[in-house]
Write a protein that holds these residues in place. Sequence first.
Motif, PDB file in Angstrom:
ATOM      1  N   VAL A  67       0.882  -1.172   0.000  1.00 38.64           N
ATOM      2  CA  VAL A  67       0.000   0.000   0.000  1.00 38.64           C
ATOM      3  C   VAL A  67       0.916   1.218   0.000  1.00 38.64           C
ATOM      4  O   VAL A  67       1.378   1.655   1.058  1.00 38.64           O
ATOM      5  CB  VAL A  67      -0.934   0.020   1.222  1.00 38.64           C
ATOM      6  CG1 VAL A  67      -1.908   1.197   1.133  1.00 38.64           C
ATOM      7  CG2 VAL A  67      -1.700  -1.292   1.330  1.00 38.64           C
TER       8      VAL A  67
ATOM      9  N   THR B 288      -6.183   0.366   4.754  1.00 38.75           N
ATOM     10  CA  THR B 288      -5.815  -0.929   4.176  1.00 38.75           C
ATOM     11  C   THR B 288      -7.049  -1.697   3.725  1.00 38.75           C
ATOM     12  O   THR B 288      -7.014  -2.399   2.714  1.00 38.75           O
ATOM     13  CB  THR B 288      -5.004  -1.788   5.172  1.00 38.75           C
ATOM     14  OG1 THR B 288      -5.796  -2.086   6.320  1.00 38.75           O
ATOM     15  CG2 THR B 288      -3.735  -1.078   5.589  1.00 38.75           C
TER      16      THR B 288
ATOM     17  N   HIS C  30      -8.148  -0.252   0.513  1.00 36.39           N
ATOM     18  CA  HIS C  30      -7.216  -0.655  -0.545  1.00 36.39           C
ATOM     19  C   HIS C  30      -7.548  -2.067  -1.020  1.00 36.39           C
ATOM     20  O   HIS C  30      -7.509  -2.359  -2.231  1.00 36.39           O
ATOM     21  CB  HIS C  30      -5.778  -0.593  -0.016  1.00 36.39           C
ATOM     22  CG  HIS C  30      -4.741  -0.304  -1.057  1.00 36.39           C
ATOM     23  ND1 HIS C  30      -4.620   0.917  -1.677  1.00 36.39           N
ATOM     24  CD2 HIS C  30      -3.776  -1.085  -1.612  1.00 36.39           C
ATOM     25  CE1 HIS C  30      -3.617   0.892  -2.529  1.00 36.39           C
ATOM     26  NE2 HIS C  30      -3.100  -0.327  -2.526  1.00 36.39           N
TER      27      HIS C  30
ATOM     28  N   GLN D  73     -10.572  -1.886  -3.195  1.00 36.09           N
ATOM     29  CA  GLN D  73     -10.234  -1.417  -4.537  1.00 36.09           C
ATOM     30  C   GLN D  73      -9.619  -2.547  -5.359  1.00 36.09           C
ATOM     31  O   GLN D  73      -9.941  -2.722  -6.540  1.00 36.09           O
ATOM     32  CB  GLN D  73      -9.278  -0.229  -4.463  1.00 36.09           C
ATOM     33  CG  GLN D  73      -9.005   0.405  -5.837  1.00 36.09           C
ATOM     34  CD  GLN D  73      -8.131   1.637  -5.753  1.00 36.09           C
ATOM     35  OE1 GLN D  73      -7.777   2.102  -4.667  1.00 36.09           O
ATOM     36  NE2 GLN D  73      -7.763   2.182  -6.906  1.00 36.09           N
TER      37      GLN D  73
ATOM     38  N   TRP E  69      -2.217   1.934 -10.299  1.00 38.89           N
ATOM     39  CA  TRP E  69      -3.463   2.070  -9.556  1.00 38.89           C
ATOM     40  C   TRP E  69      -4.292   3.205 -10.129  1.00 38.89           C
ATOM     41  O   TRP E  69      -3.749   4.215 -10.607  1.00 38.89           O
ATOM     42  CB  TRP E  69      -3.170   2.372  -8.086  1.00 38.89           C
ATOM     43  CG  TRP E  69      -2.773   1.173  -7.303  1.00 38.89           C
ATOM     44  CD1 TRP E  69      -1.505   0.700  -7.133  1.00 38.89           C
ATOM     45  CD2 TRP E  69      -3.628   0.277  -6.587  1.00 38.89           C
ATOM     46  NE1 TRP E  69      -1.522  -0.434  -6.364  1.00 38.89           N
ATOM     47  CE2 TRP E  69      -2.806  -0.716  -6.013  1.00 38.89           C
ATOM     48  CE3 TRP E  69      -5.003   0.224  -6.379  1.00 38.89           C
ATOM     49  CZ2 TRP E  69      -3.319  -1.748  -5.235  1.00 38.89           C
ATOM     50  CZ3 TRP E  69      -5.512  -0.809  -5.612  1.00 38.89           C
ATOM     51  CH2 TRP E  69      -4.688  -1.784  -5.049  1.00 38.89           C
TER      52      TRP E  69
ATOM     53  N   VAL F   2      -8.027   6.167  -4.456  1.00 37.77           N
ATOM     54  CA  VAL F   2      -6.977   6.333  -3.444  1.00 37.77           C
ATOM     55  C   VAL F   2      -7.091   7.712  -2.799  1.00 37.77           C
ATOM     56  O   VAL F   2      -7.022   7.853  -1.573  1.00 37.77           O
ATOM     57  CB  VAL F   2      -5.580   6.128  -4.059  1.00 37.77           C
ATOM     58  CG1 VAL F   2      -4.508   6.347  -2.991  1.00 37.77           C
ATOM     59  CG2 VAL F   2      -5.442   4.736  -4.657  1.00 37.77           C
TER      60      VAL F   2
ATOM     61  N   SER G 125     -10.024   7.766  -0.513  1.00 37.10           N
ATOM     62  CA  SER G 125      -9.758   7.007   0.702  1.00 37.10           C
ATOM     63  C   SER G 125      -8.931   7.823   1.679  1.00 37.10           C
ATOM     64  O   SER G 125      -9.181   7.807   2.900  1.00 37.10           O
ATOM     65  CB  SER G 125      -9.033   5.709   0.356  1.00 37.10           C
ATOM     66  OG  SER G 125      -8.833   4.911   1.509  1.00 37.10           O
TER      67      SER G 125
END
Length: 313
Positions: A40, A60, A63, A66, A239, A244, A247
Amino acid sequence: MSAAGPLDRWYESAGVRTGVRRMFHEGAEQGLVFFPEALVPHLGHEAVRALDPERRRELTVRHLYQFLLATTHLETRVVNRAAEPIANGRTPLALTAALRQDAFKVYCDEGYHALYSLDLADQIAGVTGIAIPDWDYGGFVEQLAAAARRLLPDQPQLAGLLQAVVFETLITAVLNELPTDATVVRPVRDLMRDHAKDEGRHHRFFATFFHELWAGLTPELRRRAALALPELIHAALSWDLAPVEDSLRLAGLDTAAARDVLADCYAPTAGADRISEISRSTLRLCASVGAFDLPGVREAFASRGLYEVDGGP
């Protein structure tokens, strides 16, 4: 007698035929993480390290969401979009019946991978109370499609087939990073192991198909395809940053701070060593068809850090 194919024992070994549903029980997973922290990129940033442990834990988990939900889009919208015309004989290639049947087996597998990825994400959200954000998890697919349109604008089917070959020869290396990491919750490790077993067979299928595809291209299309491959590799390992950023904001960072984190952790050169390592098998496949012997191709790969002109892939 013909050599055994990678999917010859599909009825006995495919996950969709023999697998079990992976279940998440929070009580059995205390003290473990949902995604390896080393994978991550933003967790190591000073602004993120300053967050309280619960906010970092939520990062996390999101992530992982995703990763899992992007998988559902990739399997159904990239790989199966390529597997279907192969299976139904809707390419210019004269493919054997066995290869076409194998493409249908891949198609079945990928739908199952999408299903259990979504299932596990929903389970974790239900047990932990950490909601799956209402994001567009298909942005990654759009990034791939945009790269394909830019690189091969007049060859949409070829671009889609190359995308699938690239993704399916990269994904096993990505999945194999998780199952042996004892810090990660067991259902995630088990699911990644299940997925990797199927994808190992898909890798071999698409490697075989790539040789058939390459043999059917004109010399000019071979060169254009080869020049497109390094960009397709990078697109497949990048990514989608919109989720992201969201988040990070949900974790308490303001927009400016979140974007600073993205700029520092997801710069074009970030993770170059990991990308080079993961793509090694794909580069060997390119070498096996002589792609690096075509004009300008070594330099194109080198510009992406995927080829040392004097040392090879």
